[in-house]
Design an enzyme around this catalytic site. Structure first.
Site, PDB file in Angstrom:
ATOM      1  N   HIS A   1       0.823  -1.211   0.000  1.00 53.57           N
ATOM      2  CA  HIS A   1       0.000   0.000   0.000  1.00 53.57           C
ATOM      3  C   HIS A   1       0.860   1.266   0.000  1.00 53.57           C
ATOM      4  O   HIS A   1       0.367   2.351  -0.329  1.00 53.57           O
ATOM      5  CB  HIS A   1      -0.940  -0.010   1.204  1.00 53.57           C
ATOM      6  CG  HIS A   1      -2.273   0.607   0.946  1.00 53.57           C
ATOM      7  ND1 HIS A   1      -2.449   1.705   0.122  1.00 53.57           N
ATOM      8  CD2 HIS A   1      -3.513   0.281   1.389  1.00 53.57           C
ATOM      9  CE1 HIS A   1      -3.729   2.024   0.086  1.00 53.57           C
ATOM     10  NE2 HIS A   1      -4.398   1.186   0.831  1.00 53.57           N
ATOM     11  N   ALA A   2       2.112   1.178   0.374  1.00 58.39           N
ATOM     12  CA  ALA A   2       3.000   2.340   0.278  1.00 58.39           C
ATOM     13  C   ALA A   2       3.213   2.762  -1.164  1.00 58.39           C
ATOM     14  O   ALA A   2       3.546   3.912  -1.445  1.00 58.39           O
ATOM     15  CB  ALA A   2       4.355   2.036   0.928  1.00 58.39           C
TER      16      ALA A   2
END
Length: 519
Positions: free
Chosen positions: A137-138
């Protein structure tokens, strides 16, 4: 080189032994013709890697965590670090598939390589195959994740990538499927000819450059943090936990006045999340369930009631959660509180790796017994949440992540998440609806039948996450749960289906969905 934002870095910081912060999807494909195999997938990935920036970049950590990491091209990229293959045990049904994928979904990604994996899953019943893909998700949010997926998919069995990708980066053709020793040789030849990391325009920053940047950011941080606090304070009454502080509305109104924003915000109902069985510290284990309902039925219900398809999705989730909790005599007397991610990605930032998201916080009328009344109340609460969100800055989530300096944030985030999960949950769960194409797509010549999205669980956001993706006339649900928090995730999926049946006058039998496997 590009540095992660505070929000991007926060998705790294939340990872612990019990939390993996990647988003994922499980595609079910018609693989009866044998064209989908590991060699074909490897060739496709290597050919189109340049269309998906998030798949090319690795993390470069700043020493001692003094600043947010950087993205840089991976000069030693190896497809074998990212592409894997397995075969399900017989009979290869949905339960066997769910168990295998849940085990993969629970594992964190290796940060020494670009933060993604793809798993080809053979042995599914009925000549089908599964492709499970996860990306940290980064590196992506819902919108950029859909675009990354689109880079690998075709409009027909023999065409190139989807047009919107081609218009930005140039259209390429898909290689023919190859297999055996000859296939491995072709893949190795493609790997040697692929664009190197520099083709992504990203080089690793030097040590001195990173330390200098960390020093400059450290000096500037107090002023930036103060501005972030002031901007976030203007919507204090719409932020989880903060909204429960006495006087939050007065503080928010005063902060907006100081900032020169005279617009009145629509009042919000109570955003206090009640305690439920699926709130509390989570374990590292994951269970998941997946299935589909008719998108046409969802749209028909929406049209008949003057609401959006997403509002109907929220109503289905509300009904399913209510039924699941009632079965266990655990339904709270107050409405559940859901966080609903919202994309705020601008047209000029389509190529940017990372997150451009915010969230609406909305109560779910789980205390309302009548299905039609529950649908009406959901429409009202979502309409109020949207009006409030339209007037408020979309950056409050990013602002909160930027308040503490990077070294402190990395150390305290897991402890804060664990503490609030035991004390008072900010929200009960996350519900996300990602729009997709309403026509069939193909991967390596094989038709994608369904695509079930899966997302993140954390101590602070609850032990269940419901994500759905509209694709080719269906609404595909992926439900991820911590088994210590939700003992039977498949029953929640059954309740989602029955919830739609209630609204389309089919209470006795389920007709509206599509299963990956026949029962």
């Amino acid at each position: 080189m590009r540095q992660l934002t505070a929000l991007d870095a926060q998705f790294l910081n939340v990872e612990t032994a019990t939390t993996a912060a990647h988003v994922a999807g499980l595609a079910i494909l018609d693989a009866a013709d044998g064209r989908l195999n590991r060699q074909a997938l490897a060739g496709l990935l290597l050919e189109r890697l340049h269309l998906a920036p998030a798949l090319q970049l690795r993390l470069v950590e700043v020493p001692l965590g003094l600043d947010h990491p950087y993205w840089a091209g991976d000069p030693e990229f190896d497809i074998d670090n990212h592409l894997f293959e397995m075969t399900l045990p017989a009979p290869g049904g949905e339960r066997e598939l769910a168990e295998a994928v849940a085990e993969i979904h629970a594992r964190r990604l290796d940060r020494t390589h670009p933060l993604w994996e793809m798993h080809l899953i053979n042995g599914l019943a009925g000549g089908k195959a599964g492709v499970y893909t996860k990306v940290h998700h980064a590196a992506i949010d819902g919108v950029s994740g859909a675009e990354t997926l689109a880079a690998l998919l075709d409009l027909a069995p023999e065409t190139g990538p989807l047009p919107h990708c081609a218009t930005r980066t140039g259209k390429t053709s898909r290689p023919a499927a190859v297999s055996g020793d000859e296939g491995d040789g072709v893949v190795r030849e493609m790997a040697s000819a692929r664009p190197k990391a520099g083709a992504a325009g990203e080089e690793a920053p030097g040590l001195l450059a990173m330390l200098a940047g960390a020093a400059a950011n450290g000096v500037a941080h107090p002023g930036r943090a103060l501005r972030s606090v002031m901007r976030a304070a203007g919507d204090l009454d719409a932020i989880p936990l903060a909204a429960t502080v006495p006087g939050s509305r007065l503080i928010a109104r005063a902060a907006r006045k100081v900032a020169g924003d005279p617009r009145e915000r629509p009042p919000l109902p109570s955003l206090t999340a009640p305690r439920t069985p699926f709130n509390g510290p989570i374990s590292p284990r994951r269970h998941l369930a997946f299935g589909s309902v008719s998108w046409k039925d969802v749209k028909n219900v929406a049209r008949a009631n003057g609401m959006s398809g997403n509002d109907v999705v929220m109503a289905l989730c509300t009904t399913a959660l209510r039924a699941w909790l009632l079965e266990r005599d655990a339904l709270p007397d107050e409405p559940l509180i859901a966080a609903v991610p919202v994309a705020v990605r601008s047209a000029g930032a389509q190529e940017r790796v990372g997150n451009q998201i915010s969230a609406m916080i909305a109560p779910l009328p789980t205390t309302t017994a009548d299905p039609e009344e529950r649908l009406r109340v959901v429409g009202q609460t979502m309409s109020a949440a949207k009006r409030r969100f339209a007037l408020a800055p979309t950056s409050w989530l990013s602002e909160l992540c930027a308040v503490l300096p990077s070294p402190v944030t990395g150390l305290v985030t897991p402890a804060i998440f664990r503490f609030v999960s035991a004390a008072r949950p900010p929200v009960n769960l996350i519900i996300s609806n990602v729009p997709g194409p309403q026509f069939p797509l193909y991967l390596c010549g094989s038709r994608v039948l369904s695509y079930y999205p899966m997302s993140v669980l954390s101590d602070a956001t609850g032990g269940v996450n419901i994500t759905c993706f509209s694709y080719d006339g269906m609404l595909d649900f992926g439900v991820v749960a911590c088994p210590e928090r939700m003992d039977d995730v498949w029953s929640l999926l059954d309740h989602l289906r029955r919830a739609l049946d209630e609204l389309v006058d089919r209470p006795d039998e389920y007709h509206g969905g599509r299963d990956a496997f026949p029962h």
